[in-house]
Scaffold this active site. Sequence first.
Site, PDB file in Angstrom:
ATOM      1  N   CYS A 399       1.205  -0.945  -0.132  1.00 45.83           N
ATOM      2  CA  CYS A 399      -0.171   0.004  -0.141  1.00 45.83           C
ATOM      3  C   CYS A 399       0.919   1.142   0.029  1.00 45.83           C
ATOM      4  O   CYS A 399       1.829   1.079  -0.808  1.00 45.83           O
ATOM      5  CB  CYS A 399      -0.841  -0.163   1.317  1.00 45.83           C
ATOM      6  SG  CYS A 399      -0.054  -0.072   2.704  1.00 45.83           S
ATOM      7  N   SER A 400       0.326   2.141   0.362  1.00 46.09           N
ATOM      8  CA  SER A 400       1.535   3.715   0.836  1.00 46.09           C
ATOM      9  C   SER A 400       2.960   3.194   1.600  1.00 46.09           C
ATOM     10  O   SER A 400       3.739   2.907   1.248  1.00 46.09           O
ATOM     11  CB  SER A 400       0.422   4.767   1.391  1.00 46.09           C
ATOM     12  OG  SER A 400      -0.408   5.146   0.775  1.00 46.09           O
ATOM     13  N   ASP A 401       2.603   2.796   2.884  1.00 41.52           N
ATOM     14  CA  ASP A 401       3.896   2.175   4.157  1.00 41.52           C
ATOM     15  C   ASP A 401       3.255   0.461   4.139  1.00 41.52           C
ATOM     16  O   ASP A 401       4.843   0.329   4.333  1.00 41.52           O
ATOM     17  CB  ASP A 401       3.624   2.853   5.176  1.00 41.52           C
ATOM     18  CG  ASP A 401       3.365   4.591   5.238  1.00 41.52           C
ATOM     19  OD1 ASP A 401       4.106   4.737   4.792  1.00 41.52           O
ATOM     20  OD2 ASP A 401       2.270   5.038   5.376  1.00 41.52           O
ATOM     21  N   GLY A 402       3.168   0.141   3.906  1.00 40.81           N
ATOM     22  CA  GLY A 402       3.185  -1.558   4.141  1.00 40.81           C
ATOM     23  C   GLY A 402       2.842  -2.429   5.136  1.00 40.81           C
ATOM     24  O   GLY A 402       3.232  -2.940   5.633  1.00 40.81           O
ATOM     25  N   TRP A 403       2.182  -1.183   6.154  1.00 40.47           N
ATOM     26  CA  TRP A 403       1.860  -1.888   7.618  1.00 40.47           C
ATOM     27  C   TRP A 403       0.342  -1.890   7.745  1.00 40.47           C
ATOM     28  O   TRP A 403      -0.079  -2.218   9.058  1.00 40.47           O
ATOM     29  CB  TRP A 403       2.672  -0.879   8.555  1.00 40.47           C
ATOM     30  CG  TRP A 403       2.687   0.636   8.322  1.00 40.47           C
ATOM     31  CD1 TRP A 403       1.271   0.505   8.320  1.00 40.47           C
ATOM     32  CD2 TRP A 403       3.674   1.485   8.457  1.00 40.47           C
ATOM     33  NE1 TRP A 403       1.828   2.612   8.686  1.00 40.47           N
ATOM     34  CE2 TRP A 403       2.929   2.414   8.848  1.00 40.47           C
ATOM     35  CE3 TRP A 403       4.328   1.371   9.154  1.00 40.47           C
ATOM     36  CZ2 TRP A 403       3.846   3.598   8.812  1.00 40.47           C
ATOM     37  CZ3 TRP A 403       5.591   2.715   8.793  1.00 40.47           C
ATOM     38  CH2 TRP A 403       4.587   3.553   8.945  1.00 40.47           C
ATOM     39  N   ASP A 404      -0.332  -0.992   6.750  1.00 38.56           N
ATOM     40  CA  ASP A 404      -2.193  -1.249   6.895  1.00 38.56           C
ATOM     41  C   ASP A 404      -2.655  -2.266   6.183  1.00 38.56           C
ATOM     42  O   ASP A 404      -3.136  -3.423   6.792  1.00 38.56           O
ATOM     43  CB  ASP A 404      -2.719   0.008   7.256  1.00 38.56           C
ATOM     44  CG  ASP A 404      -2.776   0.774   8.352  1.00 38.56           C
ATOM     45  OD1 ASP A 404      -2.333   0.349  10.040  1.00 38.56           O
ATOM     46  OD2 ASP A 404      -2.288   1.964   8.228  1.00 38.56           O
ATOM     47  N   LYS A 441       1.930  -0.544  13.603  1.00 39.53           N
ATOM     48  CA  LYS A 441       1.277   0.462  14.448  1.00 39.53           C
ATOM     49  C   LYS A 441       0.465  -0.069  15.701  1.00 39.53           C
ATOM     50  O   LYS A 441      -0.484   1.206  15.179  1.00 39.53           O
ATOM     51  CB  LYS A 441       1.588   1.872  13.496  1.00 39.53           C
ATOM     52  CG  LYS A 441       2.825   2.120  13.282  1.00 39.53           C
ATOM     53  CD  LYS A 441       3.046   3.243  12.452  1.00 39.53           C
ATOM     54  CE  LYS A 441       2.245   3.939  12.405  1.00 39.53           C
ATOM     55  NZ  LYS A 441       2.181   5.885  11.564  1.00 39.53           N
ATOM     56  N   ARG A 445      -2.280   3.681  16.024  1.00 41.01           N
ATOM     57  CA  ARG A 445      -3.932   2.692  15.619  1.00 41.01           C
ATOM     58  C   ARG A 445      -4.416   2.698  16.834  1.00 41.01           C
ATOM     59  O   ARG A 445      -5.952   2.120  16.619  1.00 41.01           O
ATOM     60  CB  ARG A 445      -4.063   1.561  14.436  1.00 41.01           C
ATOM     61  CG  ARG A 445      -2.754   1.403  13.391  1.00 41.01           C
ATOM     62  CD  ARG A 445      -4.045   2.828  12.524  1.00 41.01           C
ATOM     63  NE  ARG A 445      -2.735   2.687  11.147  1.00 41.01           N
ATOM     64  CZ  ARG A 445      -1.865   3.886  10.794  1.00 41.01           C
ATOM     65  NH1 ARG A 445      -1.570   4.957  11.607  1.00 41.01           N
ATOM     66  NH2 ARG A 445      -1.230   4.182  10.062  1.00 41.01           N
TER      67      ARG A 445
END
Length: 530
Positions: A399-404, A441, A445
């Site tokens: 995705c954008s950052d790769g963690w959601d 995160k 979150r």
Amino acid sequence: MLDVQVQNEMDSTDQPNSIFHVEQIYMYPLQPNDTKNMTFGLLTGETVVHSGTCIDGSILITNYRLYLQSGKNHYHIPLGLIEVVEPREPFYLHIGCKDARTYGCSFKNNEECVEWNNHIVKAVDPQRPLKQLFAFYHCVWSKQKDYDETTRRLESQKRYTFNKEMFENEMIRLQFEGDSWRISKYPPYLLVPSCINDDVLESVAKFRTSRRIPAAVWRHTRNGAVIARCSQPEVGWLGWRSAEDEELIKAISAACNFDRSQRVNSDKDSNLSHSPGSFHSDESLQITSEMNHQEKKVLIMDARSYTTAVANRARGGGCECPEYYPNCEIQFMNLANIHSIRKSFHALRQLCTSSADQPNWFSQLEGTRWLLHMSGLMKAAVTLVTAVERDERPVVVHCSDGWDRTSQIVALGELLLDPYYRTTEGFRILIEREWLAFGHKFADRCGHATCSPDINERCPVFLQWLDCVHQLLTQFPCAFEFSHIYLVKLVQHTYSSLFGTFLCNTQQERIAMVHDKTFFRLGLFEFALL
């Protein structure tokens, strides 16, 4: 001291068959002047902060929970689970939780209502030092109670956290031990093609947001296709490219193709040796071999919409240019960002407070878009599964950052592909690797201590994923080793701060500040199953 069994630790007393009875937990009895007519004991390290009465019964605040007694019902609400507290007329206090549950109590006058509102708001304030969370008090006081037993528990839980041994065991299970793949030394615990050295990985890390390089996390043991995950490339408005990144993606495809060819050759030898003169003619075997030797295009799944991906170029991000990745196909999943998910969840929680007897209730449910967002996530997971299982293609997800959204798609796809992850042990490893080890995160979150003061960083990303798991469990109950109650308890303890499992934003922070100072596995992943 009371040696009692925790049973209904967070539920109403009208649910006597709670599964939260895995272990014996020592509790201190309440002191006579703490409160009256209490029907439960305090956890080790738990102390009463405020106690009083409301119109319906009793109310109590400790350093761990809010306790409400209304008639015959008793509610135990961990402070970390509370998100919204607001006074409403007449003298009514409304409490909204992060798992969409709501509670309320009424007081005799406005002064009492405002006073208790202030007490609860102060108690649930996330802006505090990490070590002031109850998980640390609970562990420290447990050592005071029984040092040897607590030390044993802390030592035994190390094998239940994601470490080198667990990582290597999982890689062996997925048959990554061949010549095509290796475990990187820097950064550690990442699976990359053997032909890619760490110097190349360093260059790739500079090209990917937050240095999240494409790394394999799962392998289809029959066809060799892998699932890899990363963050967006930092293309920017000028259209930057990275030869090392392009080389890495191509190497992932080549490694999968090599594994596939090895399997085909093995099958060919097996057919020729065991089925002489059978319907497997030399010509058919040659055609099959040629088809499988054809290099499969890598599917790059971008969780965002194309418009969003292009817009991110203004902030230095973007998406892969097809001209630079000729062996790839890029597909956009059009999943909403955390702000849309948070807004949708708040609308859903608000709807849950209304009566389901309303004639337009289901229309309002549709209006929250929660089910639509889950449907999109499920569709993305099915796209991933189809590419790996049917088309035998390697897939790279970001995705954008790769963690959601990346964690959501990858973890849900692996749950569909691999029956091992539908066992309690496998499910725990799945969460440890795809969510905890890859740096979702949780503090930001979930609104834990040390979280970002920006409330826009909060979002029930993990809860949304668990809701998708719940939908799968409802449709295929026999495919899972655990029950719905398992998922409910997991949601509650994601926020409760009773355990250290979901504290902090990264694995590095967790190891430095939480490991050996809190309990991790007991009560979280070892529930008795119904």
